[in-house]
Scaffold this motif. Structure first.
Motif, PDB file in Angstrom:
ATOM      1  N   ALA A   1     -45.828 -22.487 -12.561  1.00 54.28           N
ATOM      2  CA  ALA A   1     -46.992 -23.030 -13.277  1.00 54.28           C
ATOM      3  C   ALA A   1     -46.920 -22.678 -14.758  1.00 54.28           C
ATOM      4  CB  ALA A   1     -48.276 -22.493 -12.667  1.00 54.28           C
ATOM      5  N   VAL A   2     -46.549 -21.439 -15.055  1.00 51.51           N
ATOM      6  CA  VAL A   2     -46.413 -21.029 -16.454  1.00 51.51           C
ATOM      7  C   VAL A   2     -45.267 -21.798 -17.111  1.00 51.51           C
ATOM      8  CG1 VAL A   2     -45.910 -19.099 -17.993  1.00 51.51           C
ATOM      9  CG2 VAL A   2     -47.404 -18.748 -16.023  1.00 51.51           C
ATOM     10  N   LYS A   3     -44.183 -22.025 -16.386  1.00 51.59           N
ATOM     11  CA  LYS A   3     -43.076 -22.810 -16.935  1.00 51.59           C
ATOM     12  C   LYS A   3     -43.526 -24.232 -17.237  1.00 51.59           C
ATOM     13  CE  LYS A   3     -39.199 -20.167 -15.131  1.00 51.59           C
ATOM     14  NZ  LYS A   3     -37.891 -20.174 -14.457  1.00 51.59           N
ATOM     15  N   THR A   4     -44.364 -24.792 -16.379  1.00 53.99           N
ATOM     16  CA  THR A   4     -44.878 -26.137 -16.618  1.00 53.99           C
ATOM     17  C   THR A   4     -45.757 -26.156 -17.859  1.00 53.99           C
ATOM     18  OG1 THR A   4     -44.813 -26.606 -14.246  1.00 53.99           O
ATOM     19  CG2 THR A   4     -46.161 -28.057 -15.605  1.00 53.99           C
ATOM     20  N   MET A   5     -46.585 -25.131 -18.020  1.00 51.92           N
ATOM     21  CA  MET A   5     -47.404 -25.026 -19.226  1.00 51.92           C
ATOM     22  C   MET A   5     -46.521 -24.925 -20.468  1.00 51.92           C
ATOM     23  SD  MET A   5     -50.331 -24.687 -20.802  1.00 51.92           S
ATOM     24  CE  MET A   5     -51.759 -23.894 -20.101  1.00 51.92           C
ATOM     25  N   TYR A   6     -45.439 -24.194 -20.359  1.00 57.36           N
ATOM     26  CA  TYR A   6     -44.496 -24.066 -21.475  1.00 57.36           C
ATOM     27  C   TYR A   6     -43.888 -25.426 -21.817  1.00 57.36           C
ATOM     28  CZ  TYR A   6     -40.631 -22.214 -24.277  1.00 57.36           C
ATOM     29  OH  TYR A   6     -39.762 -21.953 -25.296  1.00 57.36           O
ATOM     30  N   LEU A   7     -43.596 -26.229 -20.794  1.00 51.09           N
ATOM     31  CA  LEU A   7     -42.976 -27.539 -20.999  1.00 51.09           C
ATOM     32  C   LEU A   7     -43.931 -28.542 -21.633  1.00 51.09           C
ATOM     33  CD1 LEU A   7     -40.998 -27.879 -17.629  1.00 51.09           C
ATOM     34  CD2 LEU A   7     -40.013 -27.565 -19.914  1.00 51.09           C
ATOM     35  N   VAL A   8     -45.183 -28.541 -21.205  1.00 53.97           N
ATOM     36  CA  VAL A   8     -46.131 -29.541 -21.712  1.00 53.97           C
ATOM     37  C   VAL A   8     -46.851 -29.074 -22.974  1.00 53.97           C
ATOM     38  CG1 VAL A   8     -46.485 -30.506 -19.423  1.00 53.97           C
ATOM     39  CG2 VAL A   8     -48.066 -28.764 -20.255  1.00 53.97           C
ATOM     40  N   GLY A   9     -46.941 -27.763 -23.191  1.00 53.19           N
ATOM     41  CA  GLY A   9     -47.560 -27.230 -24.396  1.00 53.19           C
ATOM     42  C   GLY A   9     -49.019 -26.855 -24.205  1.00 53.19           C
ATOM     43  N   THR A  10     -49.399 -25.703 -24.741  1.00 58.05           N
ATOM     44  CA  THR A  10     -50.768 -25.216 -24.587  1.00 58.05           C
ATOM     45  C   THR A  10     -51.764 -26.100 -25.320  1.00 58.05           C
ATOM     46  OG1 THR A  10     -49.935 -22.949 -24.421  1.00 58.05           O
ATOM     47  CG2 THR A  10     -52.282 -23.223 -24.864  1.00 58.05           C
ATOM     48  N   LYS A  11     -51.466 -26.452 -26.565  1.00 59.29           N
ATOM     49  CA  LYS A  11     -52.387 -27.296 -27.329  1.00 59.29           C
ATOM     50  C   LYS A  11     -52.537 -28.660 -26.669  1.00 59.29           C
ATOM     51  CE  LYS A  11     -53.423 -29.166 -31.897  1.00 59.29           C
ATOM     52  NZ  LYS A  11     -53.796 -30.475 -31.338  1.00 59.29           N
ATOM     53  N   ASN A  12     -51.432 -29.212 -26.187  1.00 60.16           N
ATOM     54  CA  ASN A  12     -51.504 -30.497 -25.492  1.00 60.16           C
ATOM     55  C   ASN A  12     -52.387 -30.406 -24.257  1.00 60.16           C
ATOM     56  OD1 ASN A  12     -49.794 -31.698 -27.346  1.00 60.16           O
ATOM     57  ND2 ASN A  12     -47.948 -31.334 -26.140  1.00 60.16           N
ATOM     58  N   THR A  13     -52.322 -29.269 -23.564  1.00 64.31           N
ATOM     59  CA  THR A  13     -53.139 -29.070 -22.373  1.00 64.31           C
ATOM     60  C   THR A  13     -54.619 -29.034 -22.718  1.00 64.31           C
ATOM     61  OG1 THR A  13     -51.358 -27.854 -21.259  1.00 64.31           O
ATOM     62  CG2 THR A  13     -53.604 -27.535 -20.423  1.00 64.31           C
ATOM     63  N   ILE A  14     -54.970 -28.350 -23.797  1.00 60.29           N
ATOM     64  CA  ILE A  14     -56.367 -28.268 -24.222  1.00 60.29           C
ATOM     65  C   ILE A  14     -56.880 -29.654 -24.615  1.00 60.29           C
ATOM     66  CG2 ILE A  14     -57.918 -27.342 -25.986  1.00 60.29           C
ATOM     67  CD1 ILE A  14     -56.194 -24.801 -25.955  1.00 60.29           C
ATOM     68  N   ASP A  15     -56.074 -30.403 -25.358  1.00 59.19           N
ATOM     69  CA  ASP A  15     -56.462 -31.767 -25.732  1.00 59.19           C
ATOM     70  C   ASP A  15     -56.607 -32.644 -24.488  1.00 59.19           C
ATOM     71  OD1 ASP A  15     -56.432 -31.059 -28.387  1.00 59.19           O
ATOM     72  OD2 ASP A  15     -54.415 -31.819 -28.765  1.00 59.19           O
ATOM     73  N   PHE A  16     -55.710 -32.451 -23.536  1.00 60.70           N
ATOM     74  CA  PHE A  16     -55.748 -33.198 -22.284  1.00 60.70           C
ATOM     75  C   PHE A  16     -57.031 -32.879 -21.511  1.00 60.70           C
ATOM     76  CE2 PHE A  16     -54.354 -33.610 -17.742  1.00 60.70           C
ATOM     77  CZ  PHE A  16     -54.046 -34.964 -17.747  1.00 60.70           C
ATOM     78  N   ALA A  17     -57.404 -31.599 -21.484  1.00 60.30           N
ATOM     79  CA  ALA A  17     -58.589 -31.164 -20.735  1.00 60.30           C
ATOM     80  C   ALA A  17     -59.862 -31.787 -21.290  1.00 60.30           C
ATOM     81  CB  ALA A  17     -58.692 -29.646 -20.749  1.00 60.30           C
ATOM     82  N   LYS A  18     -59.902 -32.039 -22.591  1.00 66.48           N
ATOM     83  CA  LYS A  18     -61.088 -32.633 -23.204  1.00 66.48           C
ATOM     84  C   LYS A  18     -61.361 -34.028 -22.645  1.00 66.48           C
ATOM     85  CE  LYS A  18     -60.712 -30.061 -27.546  1.00 66.48           C
ATOM     86  NZ  LYS A  18     -60.422 -30.140 -29.005  1.00 66.48           N
ATOM     87  N   ARG A  19     -60.320 -34.713 -22.216  1.00 70.29           N
ATOM     88  CA  ARG A  19     -60.504 -36.044 -21.628  1.00 70.29           C
ATOM     89  C   ARG A  19     -61.292 -35.965 -20.325  1.00 70.29           C
ATOM     90  NH1 ARG A  19     -54.685 -38.624 -20.946  1.00 70.29           N
ATOM     91  NH2 ARG A  19     -53.548 -37.486 -22.566  1.00 70.29           N
ATOM     92  N   PHE A  20     -61.262 -34.804 -19.678  1.00 72.39           N
ATOM     93  CA  PHE A  20     -61.961 -34.606 -18.408  1.00 72.39           C
ATOM     94  C   PHE A  20     -63.340 -33.975 -18.601  1.00 72.39           C
ATOM     95  CE2 PHE A  20     -57.537 -35.001 -17.355  1.00 72.39           C
ATOM     96  CZ  PHE A  20     -57.517 -35.637 -16.124  1.00 72.39           C
ATOM     97  N   GLY A  21     -63.729 -33.773 -19.848  1.00 72.78           N
ATOM     98  CA  GLY A  21     -65.063 -33.262 -20.130  1.00 72.78           C
ATOM     99  C   GLY A  21     -65.163 -31.775 -20.370  1.00 72.78           C
ATOM    100  N   TYR A  22     -64.042 -31.067 -20.411  1.00 69.98           N
ATOM    101  CA  TYR A  22     -64.096 -29.626 -20.691  1.00 69.98           C
ATOM    102  C   TYR A  22     -64.473 -29.397 -22.160  1.00 69.98           C
ATOM    103  CZ  TYR A  22     -61.663 -28.636 -16.273  1.00 69.98           C
ATOM    104  OH  TYR A  22     -61.310 -28.527 -14.946  1.00 69.98           O
ATOM    105  N   THR A  23     -65.457 -28.526 -22.378  1.00 65.95           N
ATOM    106  CA  THR A  23     -65.876 -28.211 -23.744  1.00 65.95           C
ATOM    107  C   THR A  23     -65.721 -26.724 -24.071  1.00 65.95           C
ATOM    108  OG1 THR A  23     -68.184 -27.817 -23.072  1.00 65.95           O
ATOM    109  CG2 THR A  23     -67.592 -30.075 -23.701  1.00 65.95           C
ATOM    110  N   SER A  24     -65.264 -25.930 -23.116  1.00 62.90           N
ATOM    111  CA  SER A  24     -65.275 -24.469 -23.284  1.00 62.90           C
ATOM    112  C   SER A  24     -63.984 -23.923 -23.886  1.00 62.90           C
ATOM    113  CB  SER A  24     -65.535 -23.787 -21.930  1.00 62.90           C
ATOM    114  OG  SER A  24     -64.578 -24.204 -20.976  1.00 62.90           O
ATOM    115  N   PHE A  25     -62.958 -24.759 -24.043  1.00 63.91           N
ATOM    116  CA  PHE A  25     -61.695 -24.250 -24.587  1.00 63.91           C
ATOM    117  C   PHE A  25     -61.751 -24.287 -26.112  1.00 63.91           C
ATOM    118  CE2 PHE A  25     -59.885 -26.012 -20.454  1.00 63.91           C
ATOM    119  CZ  PHE A  25     -59.943 -24.780 -19.836  1.00 63.91           C
ATOM    120  N   ILE A  26     -62.190 -23.177 -26.675  1.00 65.73           N
ATOM    121  CA  ILE A  26     -62.318 -23.059 -28.124  1.00 65.73           C
ATOM    122  C   ILE A  26     -61.478 -21.866 -28.587  1.00 65.73           C
ATOM    123  CG2 ILE A  26     -63.917 -22.687 -30.037  1.00 65.73           C
ATOM    124  CD1 ILE A  26     -66.118 -23.845 -28.267  1.00 65.73           C
ATOM    125  N   GLY A  27     -60.600 -22.102 -29.551  1.00 61.75           N
ATOM    126  CA  GLY A  27     -59.754 -21.023 -30.051  1.00 61.75           C
ATOM    127  C   GLY A  27     -58.335 -21.151 -29.534  1.00 61.75           C
TER     128      GLY A  27
END
Length: 234
Positions: free
Chosen positions: A114-140
């Protein structure tokens, strides 16, 4: 709550087709001051989601072209965090499983792939992706541990994000009030069906749903026909 050795609990149930809230429980006992019962954990609280955030990182990977059959190396890996510290995640069973597919990695809830997958897709990309699903708590700023639930989420948002997966990837804002009338029975407000937004393509939603409903892929770690297996529904 008692069987889980917890003093409190919260629950949200949503209709994935409309995002209408079917049930919402903010705490186990509103009148119990010992558990801070008057705090609504469901709508106001933020809690670490643990492994329940992993599917969204893998869903981003599917959107980027990875597949459930993509093979990852489940071997202890030292991820250099570029801050002078080392990050070496371990699986919950303390074992390494060698070559594993994404399907088996997710269903086995393995941490290292799972961590390797996060490394492959990127942390910032994941946060931006999560916003599409309505997440608002990922700040910083967040590190790779975000995939293991290192970032706090709101239960209502988290539940609705899963509802979006179940709704072929189409996001709707959560709805708790359907109609408002005054003392003269005049309608002041009434909820109307709305189109929503496409968080992910239906094909991507179908892919992650297929993996998450694969009991065989889960059985190799957790055994067959567990609590996640509901006989009369996928």
């Amino acid at each position: 709550a008692k069987t889980a050795n917890a003093n409190n609990a919260a629950l949200v149930a949503i209709d994935p087709k409309t995002a209408q809230v079917l049930a919402l429980v903010g705490s186990r006992d509103y009148t119990n001051e010992e558990i801070n019962g008057q705090f609504d954990v469901a709508t106001l609280g933020k809690r670490q989601p643990g492994s329940s955030f992993k599917p969204f990182v893998y869903t981003l990977a599917f959107e980027k072209g990875y597949t459930p059959d993509t093979v990852l190396y489940d071997v202890v890996t030292d991820f250099d965090t570029r801050t002078g510290e080392k990050y070496t995640p371990k699986n919950f069973d303390g074992k390494e499983h060698g070559l594993v597919t994404i399907r088996r990695s997710l269903q086995g809830s393995l941490n290292i792939p799972a961590v390797k997958t996060m490394y492959l897709v990127g942390t910032k990309n994941t946060i931006d992706f999560a916003k599409r699903f309505g997440y608002t708590s990922f700040i910083g700023d967040y590190g790779l541990s975000l995939v293991l639930g290192g970032g706090e989420v709101n239960l209502l948002e988290h539940t609705n994000a899963y509802a979006t997966l179940a709704n072929n990837g189409r996001y709707h804002q959560p709805v708790s009030i359907l109609k408002v009338t005054n003392s003269a029975s005049e309608t002041l407000y009434e909820w109307q069906t709305e189109e929503g937004t496409e968080a992910i393509k239906p094909q991507v939603a179908a892919t992650i749903s297929n993996v998450l409903s694969d009991d065989v892929a889960r059985a190799w770690i957790f055994g067959a026909r567990g609590n996640l297996t509901l006989p009369d529904r996928p």
